[in-house]
Design a protein around this motif. Sequence first.
Motif, mmCIF file in Angstrom:
data_model
loop_
_atom_site.group_PDB
_atom_site.id
_atom_site.type_symbol
_atom_site.label_atom_id
_atom_site.label_comp_id
_atom_site.label_asym_id
_atom_site.label_seq_id
_atom_site.Cartn_x
_atom_site.Cartn_y
_atom_site.Cartn_z
ATOM 1 N N LEU A 160 41.949 1.486 20.437
ATOM 2 C CA LEU A 160 43.306 1.462 19.874
ATOM 3 C C LEU A 160 44.351 1.749 20.949
ATOM 4 N N ARG A 161 44.120 2.774 21.738
ATOM 5 C CA ARG A 161 45.078 3.120 22.800
ATOM 6 C C ARG A 161 45.192 1.992 23.818
ATOM 7 N N GLY A 162 44.071 1.325 24.096
ATOM 8 C CA GLY A 162 44.088 0.195 25.008
ATOM 9 C C GLY A 162 44.943 -0.955 24.494
ATOM 10 N N ASP A 163 45.086 -1.031 23.174
ATOM 11 C CA ASP A 163 45.936 -2.049 22.554
ATOM 12 C C ASP A 163 47.371 -1.557 22.359
ATOM 13 N N GLY A 164 47.679 -0.375 22.901
ATOM 14 C CA GLY A 164 49.029 0.156 22.805
ATOM 15 C C GLY A 164 49.348 0.902 21.524
ATOM 16 N N VAL A 165 48.328 1.238 20.744
ATOM 17 C CA VAL A 165 48.524 1.954 19.481
ATOM 18 C C VAL A 165 48.492 3.456 19.741
ATOM 19 N N THR A 166 49.396 4.177 19.106
ATOM 20 C CA THR A 166 49.412 5.633 19.233
ATOM 21 C C THR A 166 48.329 6.240 18.356
ATOM 22 N N VAL A 167 47.470 7.036 18.970
ATOM 23 C CA VAL A 167 46.428 7.785 18.262
ATOM 24 C C VAL A 167 46.727 9.255 18.510
ATOM 25 N N PRO A 168 47.311 9.950 17.506
ATOM 26 C CA PRO A 168 47.676 11.343 17.737
ATOM 27 C C PRO A 168 46.485 12.246 18.003
ATOM 28 N N ASP A 169 45.346 11.921 17.380
ATOM 29 C CA ASP A 169 44.167 12.757 17.573
ATOM 30 C C ASP A 169 42.969 12.115 16.899
ATOM 31 N N THR A 170 41.792 12.601 17.255
ATOM 32 C CA THR A 170 40.555 12.218 16.589
ATOM 33 C C THR A 170 39.971 13.480 15.964
ATOM 34 N N GLU A 207 51.619 6.295 8.857
ATOM 35 C CA GLU A 207 50.442 6.991 9.372
ATOM 36 C C GLU A 207 49.206 6.386 8.719
ATOM 37 N N TYR A 208 48.257 5.964 9.554
ATOM 38 C CA TYR A 208 47.024 5.374 9.066
ATOM 39 C C TYR A 208 45.860 6.242 9.486
ATOM 40 N N LEU A 209 44.822 6.234 8.664
ATOM 41 C CA LEU A 209 43.584 6.923 8.996
ATOM 42 C C LEU A 209 42.492 5.870 8.976
ATOM 43 N N VAL A 210 41.762 5.746 10.065
ATOM 44 C CA VAL A 210 40.605 4.851 10.084
ATOM 45 C C VAL A 210 39.358 5.710 10.221
ATOM 46 N N ALA A 211 38.421 5.479 9.303
ATOM 47 C CA ALA A 211 37.158 6.207 9.313
ATOM 48 C C ALA A 211 36.111 5.332 9.978
ATOM 49 N N VAL A 212 35.433 5.883 10.978
ATOM 50 C CA VAL A 212 34.417 5.135 11.719
ATOM 51 C C VAL A 212 33.066 5.816 11.587
ATOM 52 N N ASP A 213 32.019 5.002 11.684
ATOM 53 C CA ASP A 213 30.675 5.580 11.604
ATOM 54 C C ASP A 213 29.840 5.290 12.845
ATOM 55 N N GLY A 214 30.437 4.661 13.836
ATOM 56 C CA GLY A 214 29.714 4.376 15.063
ATOM 57 C C GLY A 214 28.986 3.053 15.048
ATOM 58 N N SER A 215 28.988 2.358 13.919
ATOM 59 C CA SER A 215 28.330 1.052 13.842
ATOM 60 C C SER A 215 29.356 -0.051 14.056
ATOM 61 N N SER A 216 28.859 -1.256 14.247
ATOM 62 C CA SER A 216 29.766 -2.394 14.410
ATOM 63 C C SER A 216 30.530 -2.691 13.128
ATOM 64 N N ASP A 217 30.074 -2.154 11.982
ATOM 65 C CA ASP A 217 30.795 -2.331 10.721
ATOM 66 C C ASP A 217 32.168 -1.674 10.764
ATOM 67 N N ARG A 246 27.167 12.301 18.334
ATOM 68 C CA ARG A 246 27.240 10.895 17.957
ATOM 69 C C ARG A 246 28.592 10.587 17.315
ATOM 70 N N GLY A 247 29.074 11.477 16.478
ATOM 71 C CA GLY A 247 30.376 11.282 15.852
ATOM 72 C C GLY A 247 31.504 11.290 16.863
ATOM 73 N N GLU A 248 31.418 12.191 17.828
ATOM 74 C CA GLU A 248 32.438 12.282 18.876
ATOM 75 C C GLU A 248 32.479 10.987 19.689
ATOM 76 N N THR A 249 31.327 10.421 19.963
ATOM 77 C CA THR A 249 31.277 9.141 20.670
ATOM 78 C C THR A 249 31.967 8.057 19.845
ATOM 79 N N ALA A 250 31.691 8.033 18.544
ATOM 80 C CA ALA A 250 32.281 7.010 17.668
ATOM 81 C C ALA A 250 33.802 7.108 17.639
ATOM 82 N N VAL A 251 34.344 8.317 17.457
ATOM 83 C CA VAL A 251 35.809 8.439 17.380
ATOM 84 C C VAL A 251 36.452 8.215 18.737
ATOM 85 N N SER A 252 35.807 8.657 19.796
ATOM 86 C CA SER A 252 36.364 8.463 21.142
ATOM 87 C C SER A 252 36.446 6.991 21.508
#
Length: 143
Positions: free
Chosen positions: A77-87, A2-12, A65-71
């Motif tokens: 990820l899902r487009g690459d076939g990765v399972t994302v249980p939730d955001t 199980e991995y957690l990726v934290a995003v901030d909406g930037s290209s970083d 803004r956060g919802e846009t970033a996680v969505s």
Amino acid sequence: MEYLVAVDGSSDSDPAVRHAGRLAAATDGRVWVVHAVTPREYAAACSPAPTDDSRSPDIETAAARGETAVSEAAARLRGDGVTVPDTHLLYGEPTETIPTFARERADEIVVGHRGQSSASDRVLGSVAVGLLDRTDVPVTVVG
């Protein structure tokens, strides 16, 4: 795994999302995608500052803004076939909310960095440094 990726909406965040996806694909794992809605973000949510009597920035604007970033990250990820249980949107400082969330769900945290402030922060990024200091979950910093 199980991995957690934290995003901030930037290209970083993009390299961290890609890396988390590769890790999950290699281990038949899943990736949780989170964004921390912070008090600083509330202030920046309405930029430029209002010049009339309109409402000041609020939590709903910052959360949107956060919802846009996680969505967007989850869709990649899902487009690459990765399972994302939730955001999830986490409310508070990322160095506090991400470790708390990860303790119960993740084997590893993946985060990007900007490297814009103090000497150690320029190497890893302030959130990355804070995560390393506040969690026993392994943290991978991706640039």
